[in-house]
Design an enzyme around this catalytic site. Sequence first.
Site, PDB file in Angstrom:
ATOM      1  N   THR A 121      -0.850   7.601  -1.191  1.00 51.21           N
ATOM      2  CA  THR A 121      -2.174   7.471  -1.831  1.00 51.21           C
ATOM      3  C   THR A 121      -3.034   6.403  -1.165  1.00 51.21           C
ATOM      4  O   THR A 121      -4.239   6.354  -1.383  1.00 51.21           O
ATOM      5  CB  THR A 121      -2.004   7.065  -3.308  1.00 51.21           C
ATOM      6  OG1 THR A 121      -1.416   5.748  -3.347  1.00 51.21           O
ATOM      7  CG2 THR A 121      -1.121   8.039  -4.064  1.00 51.21           C
TER       8      THR A 121
ATOM      9  N   ASP B  22      -0.884 -12.156   9.770  1.00 48.70           N
ATOM     10  CA  ASP B  22      -0.236 -12.344  11.070  1.00 48.70           C
ATOM     11  C   ASP B  22      -0.690 -13.640  11.731  1.00 48.70           C
ATOM     12  O   ASP B  22       0.110 -14.341  12.353  1.00 48.70           O
ATOM     13  CB  ASP B  22      -0.535 -11.170  11.998  1.00 48.70           C
ATOM     14  CG  ASP B  22       0.345  -9.959  11.689  1.00 48.70           C
ATOM     15  OD1 ASP B  22       1.351 -10.128  10.980  1.00 48.70           O
ATOM     16  OD2 ASP B  22       0.015  -8.867  12.164  1.00 48.70           O
TER      17      ASP B  22
ATOM     18  N   ASP C 126      -5.782  -9.705  11.746  1.00 46.14           N
ATOM     19  CA  ASP C 126      -4.908  -9.681  10.565  1.00 46.14           C
ATOM     20  C   ASP C 126      -4.635 -11.114  10.126  1.00 46.14           C
ATOM     21  O   ASP C 126      -3.953 -11.875  10.814  1.00 46.14           O
ATOM     22  CB  ASP C 126      -3.597  -8.963  10.902  1.00 46.14           C
ATOM     23  CG  ASP C 126      -2.736  -8.773   9.661  1.00 46.14           C
ATOM     24  OD1 ASP C 126      -2.374  -9.799   9.019  1.00 46.14           O
ATOM     25  OD2 ASP C 126      -2.434  -7.626   9.314  1.00 46.14           O
TER      26      ASP C 126
ATOM     27  N   ARG D 258       0.829  -1.192   0.000  1.00 47.32           N
ATOM     28  CA  ARG D 258       0.000   0.000   0.000  1.00 47.32           C
ATOM     29  C   ARG D 258       0.872   1.253   0.000  1.00 47.32           C
ATOM     30  O   ARG D 258       1.701   1.443   0.900  1.00 47.32           O
ATOM     31  CB  ARG D 258      -0.898  -0.003   1.232  1.00 47.32           C
ATOM     32  CG  ARG D 258      -2.007   0.954   0.956  1.00 47.32           C
ATOM     33  CD  ARG D 258      -3.046   1.205   1.954  1.00 47.32           C
ATOM     34  NE  ARG D 258      -3.268   0.350   3.076  1.00 47.32           N
ATOM     35  CZ  ARG D 258      -4.276   0.602   3.903  1.00 47.32           C
ATOM     36  NH1 ARG D 258      -5.091   1.592   3.661  1.00 47.32           N
ATOM     37  NH2 ARG D 258      -4.461  -0.146   4.953  1.00 47.32           N
TER      38      ARG D 258
HETATM   39  N1  URA Z   1      -6.766  -7.659   6.237  1.00 50.76           N
HETATM   40  C1  URA Z   1      -6.826  -8.512   7.280  1.00 50.76           C
HETATM   41  O1  URA Z   1      -5.973  -9.375   7.434  1.00 50.76           O
HETATM   42  N2  URA Z   1      -7.841  -8.383   8.148  1.00 50.76           N
HETATM   43  C2  URA Z   1      -8.801  -7.452   8.023  1.00 50.76           C
HETATM   44  O2  URA Z   1      -9.711  -7.394   8.851  1.00 50.76           O
HETATM   45  C3  URA Z   1      -8.716  -6.581   6.915  1.00 50.76           C
HETATM   46  C4  URA Z   1      -7.687  -6.697   6.042  1.00 50.76           C
END
Ligand code: URA
Length: 208
Positions: free
Chosen positions: A107, A202, A199, A103
């Site tokens: 932007t 993770d 996430d 990302r």
């Molecule tokens: N990416 C993720 O891993 N979890 C989310 O809730 C949003 C994007």
Amino acid sequence: MNAKVIDHPLIQHKLSLIRNIHTGTKEFRELLEEISMLMAFEITRDLPLEDVEIETPVAKCTCKMLSGKKLGIVPILRAGLGMTNGVVRLIPAVKVGHIGLYRDPQTLMPVEYYCKLPSDVAERDFILIDPMLATGNSLAASIDILKRKGAKNIKCMCLVASPEGIQLINNAHPDVDIFVAAIDEKLNDHGYIVPGLGDAGDRIFGTK
Ligand code: URA
């Protein structure tokens, strides 16, 4: 908003287990692989079959086999990797491409840093894999990449989606079917799906 929710009881049960904050990395990975396999079973429901003549120990017969349609799957790095093995176990000969996006801090839009696809993109049907369809920006950019390389038939396999993400893909790519295990309530201010599962990258790789 148009997405197909694969609400099989086994998928829903396993999804609840991996949403749980107390589910550790090993179990998370195993469950995600199992869910991916179950989802791929449904997503590939329209694969064409052809008649083949075979001989059983008892008699000759005409049976159905896959017609050999060329398939490719493309996990979006890195969380998409967590759903790749389940599909590969079900379709062992499938070709696997990879797309990596980061990302842009200014932007906030996705920028491609890696793309390796099978050489015959235009001849394959693709399943693009990303467990979390959040804003939809990465998935939309990945579909753009696949289409630019010649892909004509693309499906998306996501575990959990936000309504906002589905709408973005529906608007940008109305020809692309989205398959999900659940559509959650919303995105929060940090772009996380609520309630979601945190996430995904993770949790798959134990990097939290
Ligand atoms: N990416 C993720 O891993 N979890 C989310 O809730 C949003 C994007």
